[in-house]
Enzyme design. Sequence first.
Site, short mmCIF file in Angstrom:
data_model
loop_
_atom_site.label_atom_id
_atom_site.label_comp_id
_atom_site.label_asym_id
_atom_site.label_seq_id
_atom_site.Cartn_x
_atom_site.Cartn_y
_atom_site.Cartn_z
CE LYS A 24 -3.71 -2.45 2.36
NZ LYS A 24 -4.43 -2.73 3.61
CD GLN A 64 -3.24 -4.51 6.65
OE1 GLN A 64 -3.37 -3.45 6.04
NE2 GLN A 64 -3.67 -5.66 6.17
CG ASP A 110 -9.21 -0.20 5.12
OD1 ASP A 110 -9.02 -0.58 3.95
OD2 ASP A 110 -8.49 -0.50 6.08
N1 GUN Z 1 -6.60 -7.03 6.36
C1 GUN Z 1 -6.93 -7.75 5.28
N2 GUN Z 1 -7.46 -6.94 4.32
C2 GUN Z 1 -7.46 -5.70 4.85
C3 GUN Z 1 -7.88 -4.44 4.34
O1 GUN Z 1 -8.38 -4.29 3.22
N3 GUN Z 1 -7.70 -3.38 5.17
C4 GUN Z 1 -7.18 -3.51 6.41
N4 GUN Z 1 -7.08 -2.41 7.15
N5 GUN Z 1 -6.78 -4.66 6.91
C5 GUN Z 1 -6.92 -5.75 6.12
#
Ligand code: GUN
Length: 300
Positions: free
Chosen positions: A59, A103, A126
């Site tokens: 990311k 995350q 998100d």
């Molecule tokens: N863990 C697995 N997929 C995601 C996501 O799209 N965002 C976040 N914050 N954590 C994750």
Amino acid sequence: MARDNKRGRLLDGKLVAKALKESIKKEVAEMVDRGEEGPHLAAVIVGNDPASETYVASKEKAARGVGMVSSVYRYPEDTTEKELMDVIDFLNRDPEVTGFIVQLPLPKHINEDKIIERIKPSKDVDGFNPVNVGKMAIGQPGFVSATPAGIMEILRYYKIDTEGKNCVVLGRSNIVGSPMSILMSKKSNPGNATVTLCHSKTENLDEITRQADILITAIGSPQFVKADMVKEGAVVIDVGIHRIEDKSSKKGYKLVGDVDFDAVKEKASYITPVPGGVGPMTIASLLNNTLKAYKSEYYG
Ligand code: GUN
């Protein structure tokens, strides 16, 4: 249904993600040329889960790649819920930060729901905060979580006709299955489908999946969907990503999805590969949400 005679045309998420990222990059460059700071995406990571480290690194790289500012806040495994709440409050208030993600998964002693609820909806790129989930559910503009948003973008890009079609979603997670089922049922394009959401307690699963014109799998079980579960000509979207042993590969493993790709592609009209299908779209959609947050598209 947009179909041709060939079986298993690939829905190339890498290509769609590249197009989306290029358009974001252009817009960010114009902002910077005007003397603006441009969007800033922050990520919070607690503990040292290797998969989370990999996701956050991707990311960060992608955000920088489109010219955004990117920062990562790292905290040890034994961070308390209160300490993490304080970090969220700080990021909520920081005018330099456009949007941020925490995350997941978080260490067991931290209540994920409480943390997600603490993120200010206008910075929740998100799309996990209940305010954004609620807006999506009632069809109001807001941040849609990145994987479902990415899948909608793939369907749009390839002009897949979803109206009136049977769409079967496998999996009811808050992150993918549940929002996907809602989006596909909305009066929208893509959307306007007749949706069935299947889960671990669903009876006669194979019978239901065989009715699907559009089959979206997010169950977290490697190669679970076999060819005899898929209707001839179906559009198959595979959200799963798993490592399985592969002695013929140098790394000793290969990546597969929830779908038995080689067999199912012979029946599907369109199918997403793993890797290179839904995965790249997730990050591109997160960047798109961050751009929208910067432009205050949803929260004034
Ligand atoms: N863990 C697995 N997929 C995601 C996501 O799209 N965002 C976040 N914050 N954590 C994750």
